[in-house]
Design a protein around this motif. Structure first.
Motif, short mmCIF file in Angstrom:
data_model
loop_
_atom_site.label_atom_id
_atom_site.label_comp_id
_atom_site.label_asym_id
_atom_site.label_seq_id
_atom_site.Cartn_x
_atom_site.Cartn_y
_atom_site.Cartn_z
N ILE A 301 0.81 -1.23 0.00
CA ILE A 301 0.00 0.00 0.00
C ILE A 301 0.84 1.27 0.00
N HIS A 302 2.09 1.21 0.53
CA HIS A 302 2.91 2.43 0.55
C HIS A 302 4.38 2.05 0.70
N PRO A 303 5.04 1.66 -0.40
CA PRO A 303 6.44 1.25 -0.31
C PRO A 303 7.42 2.41 -0.18
N TRP A 304 6.94 3.64 -0.37
CA TRP A 304 7.82 4.81 -0.36
C TRP A 304 8.16 5.18 1.09
N ARG A 305 9.42 5.03 1.45
CA ARG A 305 9.82 5.22 2.85
C ARG A 305 10.95 6.25 2.97
N ASP A 306 11.03 7.16 2.01
CA ASP A 306 12.12 8.14 2.02
C ASP A 306 11.66 9.53 2.47
N GLY A 307 10.37 9.72 2.71
CA GLY A 307 9.88 11.02 3.14
C GLY A 307 9.82 12.06 2.05
N HIS A 308 9.80 11.64 0.78
CA HIS A 308 9.81 12.59 -0.33
C HIS A 308 8.65 12.38 -1.31
N SER A 309 7.53 11.91 -0.81
CA SER A 309 6.36 11.75 -1.68
C SER A 309 5.87 13.09 -2.21
N SER A 310 5.97 14.14 -1.41
CA SER A 310 5.54 15.47 -1.87
C SER A 310 6.33 15.90 -3.09
N GLU A 311 7.62 15.66 -3.08
CA GLU A 311 8.44 16.03 -4.23
C GLU A 311 8.05 15.24 -5.47
N ARG A 312 7.66 13.96 -5.28
CA ARG A 312 7.22 13.16 -6.42
C ARG A 312 5.87 13.66 -6.96
N VAL A 313 5.00 14.12 -6.06
CA VAL A 313 3.74 14.72 -6.51
C VAL A 313 4.01 15.94 -7.37
N ILE A 314 4.93 16.77 -6.95
CA ILE A 314 5.27 17.97 -7.72
C ILE A 314 5.83 17.59 -9.08
N ALA A 315 6.75 16.62 -9.12
CA ALA A 315 7.35 16.19 -10.38
C ALA A 315 6.30 15.62 -11.33
N ALA A 316 5.36 14.81 -10.78
CA ALA A 316 4.32 14.23 -11.62
C ALA A 316 3.41 15.32 -12.19
N THR A 317 3.11 16.32 -11.38
CA THR A 317 2.27 17.42 -11.85
C THR A 317 2.97 18.23 -12.93
N GLU A 318 4.24 18.48 -12.74
CA GLU A 318 5.01 19.20 -13.77
C GLU A 318 5.05 18.40 -15.07
N ASP A 319 5.18 17.09 -14.95
CA ASP A 319 5.15 16.24 -16.15
C ASP A 319 3.80 16.32 -16.85
N LEU A 320 2.72 16.32 -16.07
CA LEU A 320 1.39 16.43 -16.65
C LEU A 320 1.23 17.75 -17.40
N VAL A 321 1.59 18.84 -16.75
CA VAL A 321 1.42 20.17 -17.34
C VAL A 321 2.27 20.32 -18.60
N ALA A 322 3.45 19.70 -18.59
CA ALA A 322 4.35 19.78 -19.75
C ALA A 322 3.97 18.83 -20.87
N GLY A 323 2.95 18.00 -20.65
CA GLY A 323 2.51 17.06 -21.68
C GLY A 323 3.29 15.77 -21.73
N ARG A 324 4.14 15.56 -20.75
CA ARG A 324 4.97 14.35 -20.77
C ARG A 324 4.21 13.10 -20.36
N LEU A 325 2.99 13.25 -19.86
CA LEU A 325 2.16 12.09 -19.51
C LEU A 325 1.17 11.75 -20.61
N GLY A 326 1.27 12.44 -21.73
CA GLY A 326 0.38 12.16 -22.86
C GLY A 326 -0.86 13.05 -22.83
N ALA A 327 -1.57 13.03 -23.94
CA ALA A 327 -2.79 13.84 -24.07
C ALA A 327 -3.95 13.14 -23.37
#
Length: 355
Positions: A301-327
């Motif tokens: 359910i939550h393998p991420w144990r580095d305390g940086h999920s917030s940073e991954r959320v930001i990166a994923a959102t930037e990828d979405l806005v930049a079109g890197r996640l597809g149309a």
């Protein structure tokens, strides 16, 4: 600087949004927050540098993204709509009415781990109007990084005693709080363990009053926004059918559940309040088999144990806005219907954000 908006409705949104707010500010974003419902009525705010806005201010803001710890978001706000979730999937309801319910409002689902990523990716392939990225959950970032001694400070009154935590859902048919009060009060009075007590913000005020009254040499009442610190401080959790159960368990710590709706192998579930002392004894001396079950489920359910999920959320959102996640495909008709419903609920009939 680029503007972003945080959105929440209930008090449980605050510990979800705060780690993300900190990460966004550190990344150079100008962070704003808009609250609806109970948070708005109570006049709750987030600390600087977050700037609070009302619904008209949110429309005028035109943020890059809206990060939501709530089930819906006004579609007339500008920016990518990002779902953070307000809890884990604890199967309170059937999937189509619960954790995996689609409302047609979000562009990106930031999932917590494989257990939820796979179902949402299957839904994304079917509907095509949103993207899915597994990021981990911002709320749990403080569990897995330096907290400045906050958990140790909360635990300090226990001395050498082990620490138990009690948390309960507000859903009447599932809540352990009314049924276990006497048994918990007896445990607190005995004093061989120290207790951290908390309740869901939507529990009745009279229930809050009863549990607050147990605070003293052997127990403390923890406000909902400090629940992550309590989870870190405690050794064992006593609960029911609430997402606090998996939140706590991802630390590889035992959980005792009272009448859980769908008991799992990693839980020590029971249905008779008289059995509470024995169940706690089992949790404080867990078997190797139980610990193996806890680890398996935690990693699912939550393998991420580095305390940086917030940073991954930001990166994923930037990828979405930049079109890197597809149309993405256009939003379904139900999004328009919900948009009108949200306008009516908010009493806002002004123009939608442009751009």
């Amino acid at each position: 600087m680029t503007d972003v908006l945080l959105a929440g409705r209930e008090r449980y949104a605050l510990p979800i949004l705060q780690p993300l707010a900190d990460a966004l500010a550190a990344a150079g974003y100008r962070v704003h927050a808009w609250f609806d419902g109970p948070l708005a009525r109570a006049g709750d705010t987030m600390p600087a540098p977050v700037r609070m806005v009302d619904v008209r201010g949110a429309v005028a803001l035109r943020p890059m993204a809206v990060f939501c710890a709530m089930n819906q978001v006004p579609p007339f706000f500008a920016g990518a709509k990002v779902q953070l979730f307000h809890g884990f999937n604890v199967q309170k309801r059937e999937d189509h009415r619960g954790h995996f319910r689609l409302r047609g409002l979000f562009d990106l689902y930031c999932t917590q781990g494989p257990a939820t990523t796979a179902p949402f990716r299957a839904l994304a392939r079917q509907h095509r109007h949103f993207a899915v990225v597994e990021t981990g959950w911002p709320k749990l970032d403080p569990l897995f990084r330096d907290d400045g001694g906050a958990a140790a400070h909360m635990r300090a009154p226990a001395g050498a005693r082990p620490v138990a935590m009690f948390a309960s859902t507000f859903t009447e048919r599932l809540s352990a709080a009314p049924h276990l009060y006497d048994a918990i009060a007896a445990e607190v009075a005995r004093g061989d363990r120290y207790w951290l007590l908390t309740l869901h913000p939507k529990c009745p005020p009279e229930l809050f009053a009863r549990y607050r009254a147990l605070a003293g040499d052997n127990a403390a009442f923890v406000e909902p926004e400090r629940i992550v610190t309590a989870q870190r401080a405690a050794d064992v959790l006593l609960s029911d059918t609430t997402s606090v159960v998996p939140e706590f368990m991802v630390q590889y710590k035992p959980v005792v559940t009272f009448r859980n709706r769908v008991p799992q192998p990693y839980m020590l579930d029971f249905d008779d309040p008289a059995r509470l002392p024995a169940m706690l004894d089992m949790a404080f001396s867990p078997s190797a088999e139980l610990m193996a079950d806890i680890r398996r489920r935690a990693d699912d359910i939550h393998p991420w144990r580095d305390g940086h999920s917030s940073e991954r959320v930001i990166a994923a959102t930037e990828d979405l806005v930049a079109g890197r996640l597809g149309a993405l495909a256009p939003k379904p008709l139900m999004a328009r219907v919900r948009g009108l419903q949200i306008r009516r609920e908010l009493g806002y009939w002004g123009p939608a954000a442009r751009g």
